[in-house]
Design a protein around this motif. Sequence first.
Motif, PDB file in Angstrom:
ATOM      1  N   PRO A 138       0.796  -1.235   0.000  1.00  0.00           N
ATOM      2  CA  PRO A 138       0.000   0.000   0.000  1.00  0.00           C
ATOM      3  C   PRO A 138       0.821   1.273   0.000  1.00  0.00           C
ATOM      4  CG  PRO A 138       0.012  -0.999   2.185  1.00  0.00           C
ATOM      5  CD  PRO A 138       0.658  -1.990   1.252  1.00  0.00           C
ATOM      6  N   LEU A 139       2.054   1.230   0.464  1.00  0.00           N
ATOM      7  CA  LEU A 139       2.892   2.426   0.532  1.00  0.00           C
ATOM      8  C   LEU A 139       3.987   2.412  -0.534  1.00  0.00           C
ATOM      9  CD1 LEU A 139       3.236   2.700   4.424  1.00  0.00           C
ATOM     10  CD2 LEU A 139       1.465   3.655   2.925  1.00  0.00           C
ATOM     11  N   SER A 140       3.901   1.459  -1.464  1.00  0.00           N
ATOM     12  CA  SER A 140       4.863   1.350  -2.562  1.00  0.00           C
ATOM     13  C   SER A 140       4.294   1.979  -3.827  1.00  0.00           C
ATOM     14  CB  SER A 140       5.205  -0.119  -2.823  1.00  0.00           C
ATOM     15  OG  SER A 140       5.783  -0.722  -1.686  1.00  0.00           O
ATOM     16  N   PRO A 141       5.133   2.284  -4.808  1.00  0.00           N
ATOM     17  CA  PRO A 141       4.621   2.839  -6.071  1.00  0.00           C
ATOM     18  C   PRO A 141       3.674   1.855  -6.763  1.00  0.00           C
ATOM     19  CG  PRO A 141       7.007   3.094  -5.909  1.00  0.00           C
ATOM     20  CD  PRO A 141       6.599   2.185  -4.789  1.00  0.00           C
ATOM     21  N   PRO A 142       2.575   2.344  -7.325  1.00  0.00           N
ATOM     22  CA  PRO A 142       1.688   1.463  -8.088  1.00  0.00           C
ATOM     23  C   PRO A 142       2.448   0.788  -9.224  1.00  0.00           C
ATOM     24  CG  PRO A 142       0.647   3.588  -7.708  1.00  0.00           C
ATOM     25  CD  PRO A 142       2.080   3.733  -7.274  1.00  0.00           C
ATOM     26  N   GLY A 143       2.179  -0.489  -9.421  1.00  0.00           N
ATOM     27  CA  GLY A 143       2.867  -1.225 -10.480  1.00  0.00           C
ATOM     28  C   GLY A 143       4.272  -1.669 -10.108  1.00  0.00           C
ATOM     29  N   ARG A 144       4.618  -1.650  -8.827  1.00  0.00           N
ATOM     30  CA  ARG A 144       5.960  -2.077  -8.406  1.00  0.00           C
ATOM     31  C   ARG A 144       6.272  -3.485  -8.875  1.00  0.00           C
ATOM     32  NH1 ARG A 144       8.117  -5.115  -4.388  1.00  0.00           N
ATOM     33  NH2 ARG A 144       6.063  -5.554  -3.497  1.00  0.00           N
ATOM     34  N   VAL A 145       5.287  -4.367  -8.801  1.00  0.00           N
ATOM     35  CA  VAL A 145       5.461  -5.754  -9.259  1.00  0.00           C
ATOM     36  C   VAL A 145       4.819  -5.880 -10.637  1.00  0.00           C
ATOM     37  CG1 VAL A 145       5.034  -8.176  -8.752  1.00  0.00           C
ATOM     38  CG2 VAL A 145       5.394  -6.563  -6.874  1.00  0.00           C
ATOM     39  N   GLU A 146       5.588  -6.323 -11.600  1.00  0.00           N
ATOM     40  CA  GLU A 146       5.118  -6.343 -12.991  1.00  0.00           C
ATOM     41  C   GLU A 146       5.182  -7.746 -13.571  1.00  0.00           C
ATOM     42  OE1 GLU A 146       8.029  -3.595 -14.542  1.00  0.00           O
ATOM     43  OE2 GLU A 146       6.593  -1.915 -14.443  1.00  0.00           O
ATOM     44  N   GLY A 147       4.853  -7.820 -14.857  1.00  0.00           N
ATOM     45  CA  GLY A 147       5.071  -9.029 -15.645  1.00  0.00           C
ATOM     46  C   GLY A 147       4.192 -10.197 -15.256  1.00  0.00           C
ATOM     47  N   ALA A 148       4.769 -11.396 -15.321  1.00  0.00           N
ATOM     48  CA  ALA A 148       3.998 -12.626 -15.139  1.00  0.00           C
ATOM     49  C   ALA A 148       3.402 -12.721 -13.734  1.00  0.00           C
ATOM     50  CB  ALA A 148       4.882 -13.835 -15.413  1.00  0.00           C
ATOM     51  N   ILE A 149       4.107 -12.191 -12.739  1.00  0.00           N
ATOM     52  CA  ILE A 149       3.581 -12.267 -11.370  1.00  0.00           C
ATOM     53  C   ILE A 149       2.306 -11.448 -11.252  1.00  0.00           C
ATOM     54  CG2 ILE A 149       4.044 -11.700  -8.957  1.00  0.00           C
ATOM     55  CD1 ILE A 149       6.997 -12.231  -9.519  1.00  0.00           C
ATOM     56  N   ARG A 150       2.319 -10.246 -11.830  1.00  0.00           N
ATOM     57  CA  ARG A 150       1.114  -9.415 -11.760  1.00  0.00           C
ATOM     58  C   ARG A 150      -0.041 -10.055 -12.529  1.00  0.00           C
ATOM     59  NH1 ARG A 150       1.359  -4.567  -9.813  1.00  0.00           N
ATOM     60  NH2 ARG A 150      -0.519  -3.275  -9.752  1.00  0.00           N
ATOM     61  N   GLN A 151       0.259 -10.611 -13.677  1.00  0.00           N
ATOM     62  CA  GLN A 151      -0.794 -11.259 -14.456  1.00  0.00           C
ATOM     63  C   GLN A 151      -1.382 -12.455 -13.715  1.00  0.00           C
ATOM     64  OE1 GLN A 151      -2.208  -9.926 -17.174  1.00  0.00           O
ATOM     65  NE2 GLN A 151      -0.796  -8.264 -16.640  1.00  0.00           N
ATOM     66  N   LEU A 152      -0.542 -13.194 -13.000  1.00  0.00           N
ATOM     67  CA  LEU A 152      -1.042 -14.318 -12.217  1.00  0.00           C
ATOM     68  C   LEU A 152      -1.943 -13.820 -11.096  1.00  0.00           C
ATOM     69  CD1 LEU A 152      -1.162 -17.285 -11.444  1.00  0.00           C
ATOM     70  CD2 LEU A 152       1.008 -16.999 -10.205  1.00  0.00           C
ATOM     71  N   PHE A 153      -1.518 -12.756 -10.395  1.00  0.00           N
ATOM     72  CA  PHE A 153      -2.373 -12.192  -9.356  1.00  0.00           C
ATOM     73  C   PHE A 153      -3.731 -11.804  -9.932  1.00  0.00           C
ATOM     74  CE2 PHE A 153      -4.424  -8.777  -7.139  1.00  0.00           C
ATOM     75  CZ  PHE A 153      -4.286  -9.081  -5.804  1.00  0.00           C
ATOM     76  N   LEU A 154      -3.733 -11.063 -11.043  1.00  0.00           N
ATOM     77  CA  LEU A 154      -4.996 -10.593 -11.624  1.00  0.00           C
ATOM     78  C   LEU A 154      -5.865 -11.765 -12.066  1.00  0.00           C
ATOM     79  CD1 LEU A 154      -3.632  -7.573 -13.713  1.00  0.00           C
ATOM     80  CD2 LEU A 154      -4.917  -7.471 -11.558  1.00  0.00           C
ATOM     81  N   SER A 155      -5.236 -12.845 -12.523  1.00  0.00           N
ATOM     82  CA  SER A 155      -6.000 -14.035 -12.917  1.00  0.00           C
ATOM     83  C   SER A 155      -6.619 -14.708 -11.697  1.00  0.00           C
ATOM     84  CB  SER A 155      -5.081 -15.017 -13.651  1.00  0.00           C
ATOM     85  OG  SER A 155      -5.743 -16.244 -13.897  1.00  0.00           O
ATOM     86  N   MET A 156      -5.826 -14.918 -10.651  1.00  0.00           N
ATOM     87  CA  MET A 156      -6.329 -15.595  -9.449  1.00  0.00           C
ATOM     88  C   MET A 156      -7.422 -14.772  -8.776  1.00  0.00           C
ATOM     89  SD  MET A 156      -2.930 -17.306  -7.670  1.00  0.00           S
ATOM     90  CE  MET A 156      -2.096 -15.743  -7.410  1.00  0.00           C
ATOM     91  N   ASN A 157      -7.132 -13.504  -8.523  1.00  0.00           N
ATOM     92  CA  ASN A 157      -8.094 -12.658  -7.822  1.00  0.00           C
ATOM     93  C   ASN A 157      -9.310 -12.367  -8.688  1.00  0.00           C
ATOM     94  OD1 ASN A 157      -8.782 -11.129  -5.438  1.00  0.00           O
ATOM     95  ND2 ASN A 157      -8.400  -9.274  -6.624  1.00  0.00           N
ATOM     96  N   GLY A 158      -9.101 -12.187  -9.999  1.00  0.00           N
ATOM     97  CA  GLY A 158     -10.231 -11.950 -10.895  1.00  0.00           C
ATOM     98  C   GLY A 158     -11.197 -13.113 -10.920  1.00  0.00           C
ATOM     99  N   SER A 159     -10.666 -14.323 -10.900  1.00  0.00           N
ATOM    100  CA  SER A 159     -11.520 -15.512 -10.852  1.00  0.00           C
ATOM    101  C   SER A 159     -12.336 -15.545  -9.571  1.00  0.00           C
ATOM    102  CB  SER A 159     -10.660 -16.766 -10.967  1.00  0.00           C
ATOM    103  OG  SER A 159     -11.424 -17.939 -10.800  1.00  0.00           O
TER     104      SER A 159
END
Length: 273
Positions: free
Chosen positions: A168-189
């Motif tokens: 929450p206190l880090s820059p938005p988009g700090r974690v990118e690439g495949a890890i972010r896409q996996l998060f969005l896939s898991m949480n989106g589901s």
Amino acid sequence: MKTMKLVEVEGALLAVEYEANHGGTATPVLFLHANVADRRMWQGQWDWLATSHPVISYDRRGFGESHTLSPTPHSHVADLWKVMDSLGYDRAVLVGCSMGGRVAIDAALAQPDRVRGLVVVAPGVSGAPAPQHCDSVNALMNAISAAAHQGDLDTKNELQARLWLDGPLSPPGRVEGAIRQLFLSMNGSALRAAHPGMASEEPSAWEQLEAIKPPALVMWGDLDLPHLQERCKLLAHRIPAAQSMVLRATAHLPTLEDPQQFNAALGRYLGSF
């Protein structure tokens, strides 16, 4: 060999993944995922650990490949025992992150003889005091609530990635690439899944932390929510003989961000038995 099966519980089928074919007699390790993820959050641990231990992970009701048959009142702890029973395991080391950590703690208090060890990563704790957040965290949480109220699940998913993955206190988009896409896939589901029914409230663990019997390891990322970091320090103090570990440069899901750092800490813990 990794195997997947569906375990029937009242009102649902739980997607369970396991690997038991190794020559040792090590205690099984069972992974419990966070509320913004599913069992895929442990993929960085699987191949490394399966050479020495039976490994299990599963999707809770409403997550991943589990199926809701009908909305049904249920207990996450009872579901955990059902998964273990389906594989013939009387005991396991429980490794839980966030909500998965809460389930692991509740299970260790409910049936300590079935929990050989307890590893929790920024866990929820039943009965814990409500947190106080700083203004920037409150603003982000309010934006998430507003997106949910408007039914804008894509925006909610992105905002939750900022909160839980970036920190929450880090820059938005700090974690990118495949890890972010996996998060969005898991949480989106999970955001779009059918509601599985109400989960029962387990007896408050907050007042019982000193009664936890299995050897414990408490871990947290130094970019996670400040109140969770403080809670983890308190847990490590209150749980008897607990070890603690700060996972540097990670937020709420260090198993995704830095699996090597997490695996090294878990390996040292498992080697101490």
